[in-house]
Motif scaffolding. Structure first.
Motif, mmCIF file in Angstrom:
data_model
loop_
_atom_site.group_PDB
_atom_site.id
_atom_site.type_symbol
_atom_site.label_atom_id
_atom_site.label_comp_id
_atom_site.label_asym_id
_atom_site.label_seq_id
_atom_site.Cartn_x
_atom_site.Cartn_y
_atom_site.Cartn_z
ATOM 1 N N GLU A 145 0.832 -1.204 0.000
ATOM 2 C CA GLU A 145 0.000 0.000 0.000
ATOM 3 C C GLU A 145 0.863 1.250 0.000
ATOM 4 O O GLU A 145 1.778 1.395 0.807
ATOM 5 N N LEU A 146 0.559 2.150 -0.926
ATOM 6 C CA LEU A 146 1.210 3.448 -0.988
ATOM 7 C C LEU A 146 0.246 4.485 -0.436
ATOM 8 O O LEU A 146 -0.882 4.600 -0.927
ATOM 9 N N PRO A 147 0.639 5.255 0.566
ATOM 10 C CA PRO A 147 -0.268 6.238 1.136
ATOM 11 C C PRO A 147 -0.403 7.452 0.222
ATOM 12 O O PRO A 147 0.404 7.662 -0.694
ATOM 13 N N ALA A 148 -1.417 8.254 0.477
ATOM 14 C CA ALA A 148 -1.489 9.555 -0.184
ATOM 15 C C ALA A 148 -0.262 10.356 0.249
ATOM 16 O O ALA A 148 -0.071 10.603 1.433
ATOM 17 N N LEU A 149 0.568 10.733 -0.694
ATOM 18 C CA LEU A 149 1.846 11.367 -0.380
ATOM 19 C C LEU A 149 2.146 12.418 -1.446
ATOM 20 O O LEU A 149 2.823 12.139 -2.443
ATOM 21 N N PRO A 150 1.644 13.631 -1.249
ATOM 22 C CA PRO A 150 1.805 14.661 -2.288
ATOM 23 C C PRO A 150 3.241 14.883 -2.732
ATOM 24 O O PRO A 150 3.505 15.126 -3.919
ATOM 25 N N VAL A 151 4.211 14.789 -1.800
ATOM 26 C CA VAL A 151 5.600 15.052 -2.174
ATOM 27 C C VAL A 151 6.101 14.047 -3.204
ATOM 28 O O VAL A 151 7.007 14.338 -3.992
ATOM 29 N N ALA A 152 5.510 12.848 -3.249
ATOM 30 C CA ALA A 152 5.974 11.805 -4.161
ATOM 31 C C ALA A 152 5.729 12.160 -5.627
ATOM 32 O O ALA A 152 6.357 11.581 -6.517
ATOM 33 N N ALA A 153 4.844 13.126 -5.890
ATOM 34 C CA ALA A 153 4.603 13.531 -7.277
ATOM 35 C C ALA A 153 5.837 14.195 -7.883
ATOM 36 O O ALA A 153 6.010 14.204 -9.102
ATOM 37 N N SER A 154 6.686 14.757 -7.029
ATOM 38 C CA SER A 154 7.956 15.333 -7.481
ATOM 39 C C SER A 154 9.074 14.433 -6.973
ATOM 40 O O SER A 154 9.650 14.667 -5.912
ATOM 41 N N SER A 155 9.339 13.369 -7.716
ATOM 42 C CA SER A 155 10.285 12.361 -7.240
ATOM 43 C C SER A 155 11.095 11.812 -8.399
ATOM 44 O O SER A 155 10.707 11.913 -9.566
ATOM 45 N N ALA A 156 12.220 11.212 -8.055
ATOM 46 C CA ALA A 156 13.118 10.679 -9.082
ATOM 47 C C ALA A 156 13.905 9.509 -8.532
ATOM 48 O O ALA A 156 14.060 9.355 -7.314
ATOM 49 N N TYR A 157 14.406 8.695 -9.459
ATOM 50 C CA TYR A 157 15.267 7.566 -9.100
ATOM 51 C C TYR A 157 16.492 7.600 -9.991
ATOM 52 O O TYR A 157 16.383 7.708 -11.218
ATOM 53 N N ARG A 158 17.660 7.532 -9.368
ATOM 54 C CA ARG A 158 18.901 7.490 -10.126
ATOM 55 C C ARG A 158 19.712 6.286 -9.680
ATOM 56 O O ARG A 158 19.940 6.095 -8.486
ATOM 57 N N LYS A 159 20.144 5.505 -10.668
ATOM 58 C CA LYS A 159 20.895 4.275 -10.404
ATOM 59 C C LYS A 159 22.263 4.379 -11.061
ATOM 60 O O LYS A 159 22.361 4.537 -12.279
ATOM 61 N N VAL A 160 23.296 4.273 -10.251
ATOM 62 C CA VAL A 160 24.663 4.297 -10.766
ATOM 63 C C VAL A 160 25.158 2.860 -10.807
ATOM 64 O O VAL A 160 25.171 2.166 -9.786
ATOM 65 N N ARG A 161 25.588 2.421 -11.985
ATOM 66 C CA ARG A 161 25.963 1.028 -12.177
ATOM 67 C C ARG A 161 27.105 0.928 -13.187
ATOM 68 O O ARG A 161 27.451 1.910 -13.841
ATOM 69 N N ASP A 162 27.651 -0.250 -13.314
ATOM 70 C CA ASP A 162 28.814 -0.427 -14.180
ATOM 71 C C ASP A 162 28.477 -0.384 -15.661
ATOM 72 O O ASP A 162 29.323 -0.036 -16.476
ATOM 73 N N ARG A 163 27.271 -0.776 -16.017
ATOM 74 C CA ARG A 163 26.868 -0.701 -17.417
ATOM 75 C C ARG A 163 25.431 -0.209 -17.478
ATOM 76 O O ARG A 163 24.704 -0.227 -16.485
ATOM 77 N N ALA A 164 25.000 0.191 -18.650
ATOM 78 C CA ALA A 164 23.751 0.934 -18.763
ATOM 79 C C ALA A 164 22.505 0.084 -18.578
ATOM 80 O O ALA A 164 21.448 0.614 -18.266
ATOM 81 N N SER A 165 22.593 -1.215 -18.794
ATOM 82 C CA SER A 165 21.389 -2.031 -18.672
ATOM 83 C C SER A 165 21.669 -3.305 -17.903
ATOM 84 O O SER A 165 22.766 -3.871 -17.963
#
Length: 328
Positions: free
Chosen positions: A214-234
């Motif tokens: 369950e994800l709660p009502a969370l207005p701040v989550a509308a402005s969100s991002a995910y960044r993954k640093v890894r050795d290769r692109a996929s």
């Protein structure tokens, strides 16, 4: 592979009844469990296939309830996930190939086990997760991918999930059901740090089934991002990943969520960084200072000290980008 029985339950009640006996595992997409069975690391005597159970994404009280059998691709592409919790959609897409996203389920993703090479090396390596009391070869071995936060002298493996990092940042709760009870717990409390029992990875009780997230009502989550640093692109696991949500009012941080992946034995909620930022100016200097607070207790190993600076820079960059996207 050892012989095992296979059953498809009619419903959730049937599933938990079937799993009440020892030696039973729930089977979702099989993208991790089947691999572990092939390697004889997991040796269930019975599989209960739960892919036919709850697989919907439903709106409730401004939030969402995601069935544990929902495929990762279904969640990532859902309109309300992409608009209200974009960090979750981005994390799932970053997490695996399209083929795996089409198979993997939400419940299975949450319960996937570490990809530590020593854990998989059943014949040549010592691993306390696989055989308690055996030792951990990763601590003195090649540990570039391993934990800098929350590890112990018994285990330094990292949790591999990208999705769980985003769920941790979104204040998600996990719905659990057993043969005689139901309960919900925050996802930040589901996974355990290794301490001296690294073989115990979650708080789940024997036979307990994840039925929904369950994800709660969370207005701040509308402005969100995910960044993954890894050795290769996929299709590579994270060296460091950051899930963040930010709200800025008049140049001041009014709300923030941060979680880290690739740095700890569980999805790491950055509580210290969040506390440092609430009410602070939304500047790169303050973002970096908050990252320093979070990483103050980091303990690097021989080959992964670079993760501290990498995490610091990634946290700062993600928050700076989110601050720049805020409406003026």
């Amino acid at each position: 592979m050892r012989p095992f029985t296979y059953t498809r339950p009619a419903d959730t009640a049937d599933a938990v009844r079937l799993a009440d006996a020892g030696g039973t595992k729930y089977l979702g997409g099989g993208t991790n469990l089947v691999d572990l069975m092939r390697e004889t690391i997991e040796r269930p005597t019975a599989l209960v296939d739960v892919t036919g159970l709850a697989d919907t994404v439903e709106e409730t009280d401004g939030g969402l309830v995601i069935g544990a059998a929902a495929r990762n691709v279904t969640v990532a592409e859902h309109r309300l996930v992409r608009t209200r919790y974009p960090v979750l959609s981005k994390a799932i897409v970053a997490g695996a190939s399209p083929q795996i996203r089409n198979m993997a389920t939400v419940g299975g993703n949450i319960l996937q086990r570490t990809r530590c090479a020593y854990f998989y090396d059943r014949d040549g390596a010592h691993c306390n997760k696989r055989r308690p009391g055996q030792g951990c070869d990763a601590i003195e071995g090649f540990n570039r991918m391993h934990a800098i936060l929350g590890a112990s002298t018994a285990c330094c493996a990292t949790h591999p999930s990208d999705m769980c990092v985003a769920l941790a940042a979104c204040d998600a709760t996990v719905h659990l059901r057993s043969a005689d009870s139901e309960r919900t717990i925050p996802i930040t409390e589901l996974h355990l740090l290794p301490e001296d029992r690294p073989q115990v990875e979650t708080v789940l009780r024997p036979g307990e089934l994840i039925t929904a997230v369950e994800l709660p009502a969370l207005p701040v989550a509308a402005s969100s991002a995910y960044r993954k640093v890894r050795d290769r692109a996929s299709y590579a696991f994270a060296l460091v990943s950051v899930a963040a949500a930010l709200n800025v009012q008049d140049g001041i941080v009014s709300d923030v969520r941060i979680a880290l992946g690739g740095v700890a034995p569980k999805p790491w909620r950055a509580w210290r960084a969040e506390a440092a930022l609430r009410g602070a100016p939304a500047t790169a200097r303050h973002f970096r200072s908050a990252a320093d607070d979070e990483l103050a207790n980091a303990v690097p190993l021989r080959h992964n000290a670079f993760k501290i600076e990498l995490a610091r820079r990634t946290i700062t960059a993600v928050l700076t980008d989110l601050a720049g996207d805020q409406p003026s």
